[in-house]
Design an enzyme around this catalytic site. Structure first.
Site, PDB file in Angstrom:
ATOM      1  N   GLY A  57       0.846  -1.188   0.000  1.00  0.00           N
ATOM      2  CA  GLY A  57       0.000   0.000   0.000  1.00  0.00           C
ATOM      3  C   GLY A  57       0.877   1.231   0.000  1.00  0.00           C
ATOM      4  N   CYS A  84       5.314  -6.154   1.440  1.00  0.00           N
ATOM      5  CA  CYS A  84       5.659  -4.737   1.370  1.00  0.00           C
ATOM      6  C   CYS A  84       5.046  -3.977   2.554  1.00  0.00           C
ATOM      7  CB  CYS A  84       5.255  -4.178   0.011  1.00  0.00           C
ATOM      8  SG  CYS A  84       6.021  -2.594  -0.310  1.00  0.00           S
ATOM      9  N   TYR A  85       4.093  -3.071   2.312  1.00  0.00           N
ATOM     10  CA  TYR A  85       3.491  -2.376   3.462  1.00  0.00           C
ATOM     11  C   TYR A  85       2.919  -3.387   4.455  1.00  0.00           C
ATOM     12  CZ  TYR A  85       0.560   0.658   6.286  1.00  0.00           C
ATOM     13  OH  TYR A  85      -0.007   1.314   7.346  1.00  0.00           O
ATOM     14  N   HIS A 173       7.866  -7.895  -3.786  1.00  0.00           N
ATOM     15  CA  HIS A 173       6.565  -8.340  -4.314  1.00  0.00           C
ATOM     16  C   HIS A 173       6.675  -9.690  -5.029  1.00  0.00           C
ATOM     17  CE1 HIS A 173       4.264  -4.656  -3.571  1.00  0.00           C
ATOM     18  NE2 HIS A 173       5.423  -4.047  -3.727  1.00  0.00           N
ATOM     19  N   GLU A 175       4.299 -11.354  -6.185  1.00  0.00           N
ATOM     20  CA  GLU A 175       3.189 -11.512  -7.139  1.00  0.00           C
ATOM     21  C   GLU A 175       3.499 -10.963  -8.524  1.00  0.00           C
ATOM     22  OE1 GLU A 175       3.377  -9.528  -4.599  1.00  0.00           O
ATOM     23  OE2 GLU A 175       2.423  -7.584  -4.930  1.00  0.00           O
ATOM     24  N   ASP A 232     -15.921  -9.698 -22.775  1.00  0.00           N
ATOM     25  CA  ASP A 232     -16.479  -9.617 -21.420  1.00  0.00           C
ATOM     26  C   ASP A 232     -17.996  -9.763 -21.419  1.00  0.00           C
ATOM     27  OD1 ASP A 232     -13.885  -8.924 -21.085  1.00  0.00           O
ATOM     28  OD2 ASP A 232     -14.279  -6.801 -20.727  1.00  0.00           O
ATOM     29  N   LYS A 373      -8.769 -10.187 -17.645  1.00  0.00           N
ATOM     30  CA  LYS A 373      -9.172 -10.587 -18.996  1.00  0.00           C
ATOM     31  C   LYS A 373      -8.848 -12.053 -19.315  1.00  0.00           C
ATOM     32  CE  LYS A 373     -10.848  -8.557 -22.631  1.00  0.00           C
ATOM     33  NZ  LYS A 373     -11.854  -7.490 -22.490  1.00  0.00           N
TER      34      LYS A 373
HETATM   35  P1  XMP Z   1      -6.077   1.521 -20.548  1.00  0.00           P
HETATM   36  O1  XMP Z   1      -6.317   2.478 -21.658  1.00  0.00           O
HETATM   37  O2  XMP Z   1      -6.657   1.980 -19.242  1.00  0.00           O
HETATM   38  O3  XMP Z   1      -6.852   0.195 -20.928  1.00  0.00           O
HETATM   39  O4  XMP Z   1      -4.623   1.128 -20.421  1.00  0.00           O
HETATM   40  C1  XMP Z   1      -6.703  -1.032 -20.304  1.00  0.00           C
HETATM   41  C2  XMP Z   1      -7.619  -2.008 -21.003  1.00  0.00           C
HETATM   42  O5  XMP Z   1      -8.986  -1.680 -20.737  1.00  0.00           O
HETATM   43  C3  XMP Z   1      -9.668  -1.364 -21.950  1.00  0.00           C
HETATM   44  N1  XMP Z   1     -10.525  -0.224 -21.641  1.00  0.00           N
HETATM   45  C4  XMP Z   1     -11.824  -0.308 -21.321  1.00  0.00           C
HETATM   46  N2  XMP Z   1     -12.655  -1.352 -21.223  1.00  0.00           N
HETATM   47  N3  XMP Z   1     -14.436   0.093 -20.631  1.00  0.00           N
HETATM   48  C5  XMP Z   1     -13.960  -1.148 -20.899  1.00  0.00           C
HETATM   49  O6  XMP Z   1     -14.746  -2.094 -20.835  1.00  0.00           O
HETATM   50  C6  XMP Z   1     -13.665   1.201 -20.700  1.00  0.00           C
HETATM   51  O7  XMP Z   1     -14.111   2.309 -20.451  1.00  0.00           O
HETATM   52  C7  XMP Z   1     -12.291   0.978 -21.068  1.00  0.00           C
HETATM   53  N4  XMP Z   1     -11.245   1.820 -21.232  1.00  0.00           N
HETATM   54  C8  XMP Z   1     -10.169   1.062 -21.588  1.00  0.00           C
HETATM   55  C9  XMP Z   1      -8.592  -1.058 -22.951  1.00  0.00           C
HETATM   56  O8  XMP Z   1      -9.052  -1.281 -24.279  1.00  0.00           O
HETATM   57  C10 XMP Z   1      -7.487  -1.991 -22.516  1.00  0.00           C
HETATM   58  O9  XMP Z   1      -7.707  -3.302 -22.974  1.00  0.00           O
END
Ligand code: XMP
Length: 517
Positions: A57, A84-85, A173, A175, A232, A373
């Site tokens: 943290g 860590c923390y 860490h 992890e 998703d 994911k």
């Molecule tokens: P960033 O841009 O934050 O994205 O590095 C990380 C992952 O998340 C996806 N992403 C989103 N997915 N709603 C979603 O369901 C969102 O508002 C959103 N913004 C970013 C992005 O494509 C990447 O895989």
């Protein structure tokens, strides 16, 4: 009879890595749950954890209001691992001393394993490990009953253990992927120290999620699920379909911000193939109206999030008994949007979290909230979704809006859509699609001068973005071969009117994010 599920309780002090700890534990077949560090004692008892992990943290143990755990937790007879923390607070609360280090230690460090501790079972006594450190305080004196298990020049107590009470601390860490043999150290905690069996799997997650959905929705309740065709929401739809069958209605919102061919694909897969009750809503006009003149990324995200919910609410109003809205919110969406379960920093409002309107009429069901994911893909396979759907690159909820910088006009979105389709086609043709986490295009509101035929052009810039990643939390830009980039570039310039120059984005995350907004 099945053995009761064994749970590892992770108490969160706000580290960006907390969920990584949870998944490292699950990867070894042990169910884990994250809760805030101040989870009341009776709830800890009710979970009957086999072990407790205290996360890292941002605080210093001496800061005013520094978070601590209830001292009784140390006396429950449940093994504890502080990271860590979490290690510093353990040392501090049990009578050791923690001091501010002269230099903040951040990044790779080498630790020497000194004394046999169960944490280092299977390591030779003089092992040297390359590990990931991130701390400014360090443990100077161990609490009574503890011995040193590993050290670095900067953090003399890099690991310490009390074998009697089975309480352990790691200054580094285990992890993160950068720590050598981190999984073995976590495995030692789970199996040697906590005595876990390791028989949990995605199949058990699916069963538990189905049971939980049935419990929440009840006998007659109906659920509306926003389906985008992405991984998703598809997995959420499949999970709900398994849980409540016909009482699920999927709504696909064509918001004018989709990739080329998306709408047709969703109809083919879900309506024709799975036989899901799917309604397609034409909402491009209202989304584009809500986004008119908006260029600020956070405002965009919030407006889109709001529009989505309004559309769902309107649609759901026509579905008798619909009381719930299912969403494919993932853990990275949660952790980067709000301080979900502990005190960590806000990076972006992901549309399905930060954008919710105040007055939500539908109750939310978010069964993937704890997952990353790749875990979602595994769950999808478990539920029988086809590989071509599960293998699709992630697409953000706000769609092309966060890839079309500047004014969101129909014309500019059309330009981006056409160029983005070329990126996907060429990445597929080169056989790179499955090894890349995400490849897409971004349209920039910047014009540059060019020459085509004999004429001067003055058109916008298109950026190609391709990254490799395991979970979207961190990412490296992908070294897409020059000939593939060249092919994309010449096709985009030749086939798409409105783009005059193509560039390649070579930024990793951090310091960049994957999407440009
Ligand atoms: P960033 O841009 O934050 O994205 O590095 C990380 C992952 O998340 C996806 N992403 C989103 N997915 N709603 C979603 O369901 C969102 O508002 C959103 N913004 C970013 C992005 O494509 C990447 O895989």
């Amino acid at each position: 009879m099945a053995e009761p599920r064994e749970t590892i309780l992770i108490l969160d002090f706000g580290s960006q890595y907390t969920q990584l700890i949870a998944r490292r534990v699950r990867e070894q077949g042990v169910y884990s749950e994250i809760h805030p560090y101040n989870l009341p004692l009776e709830q800890v008892r009710a979970l009957a954890p086999r072990g407790i992990i205290l996360s890292g943290g941002p605080s210093s143990v001496y800061a005013e209001g520094a978070p601590t755990i209830s001292p009784e937790l140390y006396t429950l007879g449940v093994p504890i691992l502080g990271i860590c923390y979490g290690a510093q607070i353990t040392a501090h609360q049990l009578g050791g001393s923690v001091e501010a280090a002269d230099d903040h230690e951040y990044g790779r460090a080498r630790v020497s394993v000194r004394v046999a501790s169960d944490l280092f079972h299977g390591f030779s006594g003089d092992s040297e490990l390359s590990v990931w450190m991130s701390h400014s305080d360090r443990v100077e004196a161990l609490p009574p009953g503890f011995h040193l298990a590993a050290e670095t020049p900067n953090a003399p107590a890099a690991a310490f253990s009390d074998p009697e009470r089975q309480i352990h601390g790691l200054q580094f860490h285990p992890e993160v992927a950068h720590t050598e043999r981190g999984a073995e150290i976590i495995g030692n905690f789970l199996f040697r120290i906590c005595g876990c069996r390791g028989d949990w799997s995605m199949a058990s997650f699916a069963d538990e999620a189905v049971a939980e959905i049935r419990r929440r929705v009840g006998e007659g309740g109906r659920v509306v699920c926003g389906l985008s065709g992405g991984v998703d929401s598809s997995v959420v739809a499949a999970l709900l379909h398994r849980a409540i069958g016909e009482r699920l209605t999927c709504i696909f919102v064509d918001n004018g911000l989709l990739r080329a061919g998306e709408r047709e694909l969703v109809a083919t897969v879900f309506r024709d193939h799975f036989g899901v009750d799917l309604r397609v809503v034409n909402a491009a006009d209202r989304f584009l109206a809500a986004l008119e003149g908006v260029t600020d990324p956070e405002v965009k995200r919030k407006r889109i999030g709001n529009e989505f919910i309004y559309v769902f609410e309107e649609e759901a109003a026509g579905i008798e008994g619909a009381k719930f809205l299912a969403q494919g919110t993932l853990y990275p969406d949660v952790i980067e949007s709000v301080s979900a379960k502990g005190p960590s920093a806000v990076i972006k409002s992901h549309h399905n979290v930060g954008g919710l309107p105040e007055r939500m009429k539908l109750e939310l069901i978010e069964p993937l909230r704890e997952l990353f994911k790749d875990e979602v893909r595994e769950l999808g396979a478990e539920l029988g979704l086809p590989a071509h759907l599960l293998g699709r690159h992630p697409f953000p909820g706000p769609g092309l809006a966060v890839r079309c910088l500047g004014d969101l006009t129909r014309e500019r979105l059309e330009v981006l859509r056409a160029a983005d389709a070329i990126v996907e086609q060429e990445i597929r043709a080169a056989g790179l699609y499955d090894s890349i986490w995400q490849a897409f295009g971004v349209l920039l509101p910047v014009r540059s001068v060019g020459v085509m035929g004999d004429a001067r052009t003055y058109a916008e810039v298109f950026a190609i973005r391709a990254v490799s990643s395991r979970d979207g939390m961190t990412a490296d830009w992908s070294p897409v071969p020059y000939d593939v980039l060249g092919q994309i570039s010449s096709r985009v310039i030749n086939e798409v009117r409105g783009i005059g120059r193509v560039v390649y984005d070579v930024t990793s995350k951090p310091p960049g994010t994957i999407e440009w907004e």
